[in-house]
Each structure stands twice: as structure tokens, then as C-alpha cells.
Design a protein around this motif. Structure first.
Motif: not given
Lengths: 428, 159
Positions: A81-88
Motif C-alpha cells: 500500500f505504501a509503495d502504491l502511495v509514495v513508491g514512485r
């Protein structure tokens, strides 16, 4: 004189790897027997009484809830979930590490448990995307110190024993300081990762955006149960912990169906064992605190502090330095049970709010959790990452600065700790 | 002897699992009774507190066998003086356990007529967990001392 001997004995016993609980208990017993106080029955009675408390029931429950959630695969879901939000964004995985730590802090009360659970996922993941292992390890344990500062917190449950403070008020007081540490760590990541190439992170293949969010939402509801429940005294902390346990069991066994009956029994047994290792430290530390009270150490320390200065800021800076030093050598639980009964009355004499003081002490000791020679989290992450403590400590150096800045802000700006519990009506 | 230890450990583990499960179950029940039925039961807190002491002491014993007690881990594992020092410190720990176990036994023998507040059990029953767990722990510590000494004599013999 007796006290000096006892302290020397304690240092020796800890140095030769005696389990902390028994090193502390042996020293207390030695002091009591040399001083001619107490007998076997009285010592056993003190230990029993130290364990037999309603507030301490929150301990096995929070530990169990945390272990149930980890067994249910919560870590991977939160990281996704965190990767989805701030991963990029630039330095994406470093932020993912911190955000996962923050979300985990909302359901877990132990920095060491979080380090073990998150470290085993985050460190290999960051390594595979080009971050150095040392940086990944250092960042993981720095983020993990938020766990006992943001509710729920095992350390606050322990802190409430000698001080009789409201666990609920401490829970509320920890929220903003925890977020402050998180914010400062993200600022550091922005600086440290300014040259990190932007990698295609974000989403694991085969997982839809919707699915990732759907997976994370039930976990993010858990902190609301605790904070919402404790607010205004609807639940006691122990009751909130019980409800959290039931919720964690539901998530793990019904919703995620991640654990079978054998696995469940293992989670229960491991939780009971972890509880026992902490509870024994609690019991023998109670014995030690009794010895210190008999020796009138708290009064002597108060007199000492008052003779140095009557300025509260001077007192606080001495406390900061002293606890940073203690935190380098002693585990958090005995440090709290031994030193808080001594320091808290002095703090109150200096006009410092006890709830604010509790947060200062906890943040202080959490910094110590990551410092050599004896830092529990440092040991854990060293064994997970396979890197030496010295290498990780080098990567930690700038992060210490960040944590010290956070500590100083939390120490000298009472508003950060006291605004929320006051607004919630938990303290005056 | 080994099979005795095996069964003692299995039974202890079963009590640990049941103990923590019952603590969670009765406290959840209590929350339900208090907030939904508006009638709190008198006994869940007391039962849970007694069970917490029970799992803490029995867990203390199991943690010795699994080397799970919180301790500093920084000295070289195979050096002979270190192992001897460890054996010495474990001997002291055994002494501590014997003292507390004895104290717990005295407490228990004096508390058969004192009932607990809610469950009306003799207070001696929860107290008895102390001598029992201390006795088991001393056996586990003795095994650990043996391991430390044997390994040290082996490492001394090795070239």
C-alpha cells in the motif's frame, strides 16, 4: 556505599551476558540482604505484586495482536500500500519504509517487533532496488522507534506501573511527537536520496490498485479502534487491547485466512513467551525499585538535582544526557522501572507535567535502542541484514542527529506532547 | 529424563497457549458484557491477572530452555574464560531462583485460608506457581551451565 556496590555488580552481570531480569533481581537481592532488609517471602511477594496488575494485562494483549497481524501477512500488505502511495517519487522505497513503519506503529507497540517484522521485508526490497543495505537497515530501525511512541505502546503500559499515570493520556500525548519524528525522518530521506534515481516502483505486478487499497484499509482501521476507544475513557487501555486482539484474530483467520490452527497455536505460544520475558524483567525491576526506595535514593537524587540548579531547562538537559547514556547500556523496561520512580518526582518538583515527562523519557530511551554498544534494535537489524553493527552505526550517524533534534523539540516544547491529550479532555 | 523434559515442555507450552487465549477471551467477553449488556462480570479481571502471572512464570522456565531471555549478546561465543564467566553468572541466577522459589513456597503455605476477592480461590494456588516455575527453571539453568562448561572443556582440549 551499598548502592555503589550494587551498581558495580549490575554492570558486571550485564556485561557477562546474564539475562537482564536476573541481573537486576540479583543486584536488588544483594542490596536488600546486605542492608538486612526483607526475606525470601517478602521478595517473592514483591515480585508477585509487581506482576499482578490490571494495567499490565494490556501487555500480552498488544503483543498477541501484533503477532497475529504479522502472521496474517499485514506487513506485506502495508508495504504494498505504501509503495502504491509514495513508491514512485525520488527515494520512493525509503519513504515506503517510513510510511510502513508509521502504519505499523498504529497497530504494534514494540519497536523491536517492528524492526524484526519490517526489516525482513524492507531491507531485501530496498537492496534489490539499489539502496545500500546499511542505509536500509539504519532507516528501518530509525522508523521503528515510532512504534512505542504512537499508540498502542507497550512501553507506556510499563511506564504507567510506577507512576500510575493514565495510559490513555500517554497514548494521546505520544501521537504528535511520533508524527514529528516521522516528519523529520522524511525530511532527512528527501535530502539523503536527492541523487537516488527514480525507479519504477509503485505496484507489484498482478495486483490491482483497488485490491492493494482494499487490503490495507482493514489494517488502517485498527488504530482508530484503539485511539477512538480510549478517548474520553470509553475503554481502558486493557479493554482496547482486548478488542484489538479480537479484531486481529478476525483479520488473520477469517478475512485473510492466513493461519491454520497449528500456526495459531504457535503465535499464541510465542506471544506468551515474549510476554513472560518482559514480565520477569518487570517483576525483578520492582524488586530493584524497592531496594532503591529503602536506600532513599530518590530523595538523594532530588537533593542532588536541586543543588545543581533550580532551572527546569537545566534539569531537562541533564535528564536528556543521562537517559541517552542509560539507553546505550540498559534495556528500556528496566531503565523505566528503575529510573522513572527516581526522576519523575524531581520533574514534578520542577513544574514539568508528568505526561510530558513520560514522553521525554520514552523518546530518550528509544534513541538509546539504536545506539551501540547495547541497542536491542541494532542487534536485531544486524542479524536480519547480515551487516556488522559498526557498518550500520556509520549509516545511522546522520539519523542520530535527526532523532536528537526531534528529542530536543519534544523536550523543550511541551505543547507537542500536551496539546492532544488536553484537547481530548484526558488531562487538565 | 529426556522424555520427561519433552513432556514437561509440551505441557508447559499447552498451558502458555491456553493461558494467553483465555486472557484474551475473558477480557473480550468482559468488554462485551460491560458495553453491550451493561452488566460487567465480577471475575474476568482477576482470572486474567492470575493467568498473566502463571504464563509469566512458566514462560520464564521455557525462555531459559530456548535462550530467549533478554540479555546482552556481545562476547565471543567460544572463548573459554567467557564460558566460565557465563557458567558463574548462571550459577548466581540459579541461586536467585532458589531464593525466590523458597519465598514463594513460604508465601503459599501461609495463604491457604486467604481467598481471592472474586473467584474465592485460596491465594496459595496462584502463589504456588512461583516455587514450581523456579524449580523447573533451576533444572533448565543447570542444563545451560552444563552446556557452557562442557563446551568450554571441549574448546580447551581442541588444538
Amino acid at each position: 556505599m551499598i548502592t555503589a556496590l550494587v551498581v558495580l555488580l549490575l554492570v558486571f552481570l550485564l556485561a557477562v551476558e546474564t539475562p537482564v531480569a536476573f541481573a537486576v533481581g540479583l543486584c536488588a537481592l544483594a542490596g536488600l540482604l546486605i542492608g538486612g532488609f526483607g526475606n525470601a517471602a517478602a521478595a517473592a511477594q514483591r515480585m508477585y505484586a509487581g506482576m499482578n496488575s490490571y494495567g499490565l494485562l494490556a501487555l500480552p494483549l498488544f503483543i498477541l495482536a501484533g503477532n497475529l497481524l504479522v502472521a496474517g501477512g499485514v506487513i506485506q500488505r502495508l508495504v504494498d500500500f505504501a509503495d502504491l502511495v509514495v513508491g514512485r517519487i525520488r527515494g520512493g522505497l525509503a519513504y515506503v519504509n517510513l510510511v510502513s513503519n508509521l502504519m505499523m506503529a498504529g497497530v504494534s507497540g514494540s519497536a523491536t517487533a517492528d524492526t524484526a517484522a519490517l526489516g525482513s521485508v524492507m531491507v531485501p526490497m530496498m537492496r534489490s532496488r539499489g539502496y545500500t543495505t546499511d542505509f536500509a537497515a539504519a532507516l528501518t530501525i530509525s522508523g521503528a522507534i515510532i512504534a512505542p511512541i504512537i499508540p498502542p505502546s507497550l512501553i507506556m503500559v510499563i511506564y504507567a506501573i510506577p507512576t500510575r499515570l493514565s495510559i490513555g493520556a500517554m497514548f494521546f500525548a505520544g501521537i504528535l511527537p511520533g508524527l514529528l519524528i516521522f516528519a523529520l525522518l522524511t525530511l532527512y530521506v528527501a535530502y539523503a536520496c536527492r541523487n537516488q534515481p527514480v525507479l519504477e516502483g509503485g505496484r507489484r505486478p498482478g495486483r490491482s490498485l483497488f485490491r492493494s487499497i482494499l487490503d490495507a484499509v482493514p489494517i488502517l482501521v485498527a488504530p482508530v479502534i484503539i485511539v477512538g476507544g480510549v478517548r474520553g475513557g470509553v475503554f481502558t487501555a486493557t479493554e482496547a487491547a482486548a478488542v484489538l486482539c479480537a479484531y486481529a484474530l478476525f483479520l488473520t483467520c477469517v478475512l485473510y485466512r492466513a493461519v491454520d490452527l497449528t500456526g495459531l497455536a504457535k503465535v499464541f505460544r510465542d506471544s506468551a513467551l515474549t510476554t513472560a520475558t518482559v514480565m520477569i524483567v518487570v517483576a525483578t525491576s520492582t524488586l530493584f525499585a524497592w531496594f532503591l526506595a529503602i536506600e532513599s535514593i530518590p530523595q538523594a537524587v532530588t537533593a542532588l538535582f536541586l543543588s545543581i540548579s533550580d532551572n527546569r531547562y537545566v534539569f531537562l538537559i541533564i535528564v536528556n544526557i543521562f537517559l541517552l547514556f542509560v539507553g546505550c547500556f540498559l534495556d528500556t523496561v528496566p531503565a523505566i522501572l528503575i529510573f522513572v520512580p527516581i526522576l519523575q518526582p524531581v520533574a514534578v518538583k520542577f513544574g514539568i507535567d508528568p505526561i510530558h515527562f513520560s514522553i521525554i523519557v520514552i523518546v530518550n530511551l528509544m534513541v538509546g535502542l539504536n545506539t551501540p554498544p547495547i541497542g536491542t534494535n541494532l542487534f536485531v537489524i544486524s542479524s536480519i541484514s547480515g551487516r556488522s553493527m559498526a557498518a550500520i552505526t556509520r549509516a545511522l550517524l546522520p539519523l542520530y542527529t535527526v532523532k536528537i533534534v526531534a528529542l530536543l523539540l519534544i523536550t523543550y516544547v511541551p505543547f507537542i506532547s500536551l496539546w492532544l491529550p488536553r484537547a481530548a479532555g484526558l488531562i487538565r | 529424563m529426556t522424555s520427561l523434559a519433552f513432556w514437561v515442555n509440551r505441557i508447559t507450552d499447552a498451558i502458555l497457549v491456553l493461558g494467553i487465549a483465555v486472557i484474551a477471551a475473558v477480557l473480550v467477553t468482559q468488554v462485551f458484557c460491560r458495553y453491550v449488556l451493561h452488566a460487567a462480570l465480577p471475575w474476568p479481571e482477576e482470572l486474567a491477572q492470575i493467568l498473566l502471572v502463571v504464563i509469566s512464570f512458566l514462560g520464564m522456565y521455557r525462555a531459559f530452555g530456548k535462550d530467549q531471555h533478554i540479555r546482552i549478546d556481545w562476547l565471543p561465543k567460544h572463548s573459554r574464560p567467557v564460558r566460565l564467566l557465563r557458567a558463574l553468572s548462571l550459577l548466581l541466577v540459579a541461586g536467585f531462583l532458589a531464593y525466590i522459589g523458597l519465598g514463594g513456597w513460604w508465601l503459599a503455605t501461609g495463604a491457604w485460608d486467604q481467598p481471592t476477592t472474586a473467584l474465592r480461590l485460596p491465594t496459595a494456588i496462584p502463589y504456588l506457581i512461583m516455587p514450581l516455575a523456579c524449580l523447573l527453571s533451576i533444572a533448565a539453568v543447570a542444563a545451560a551451565i552444563r552446556t557452557a562448561l562442557m563446551a568450554s572443556s571441549r574448546s580447551a582440549k581442541a588444538p
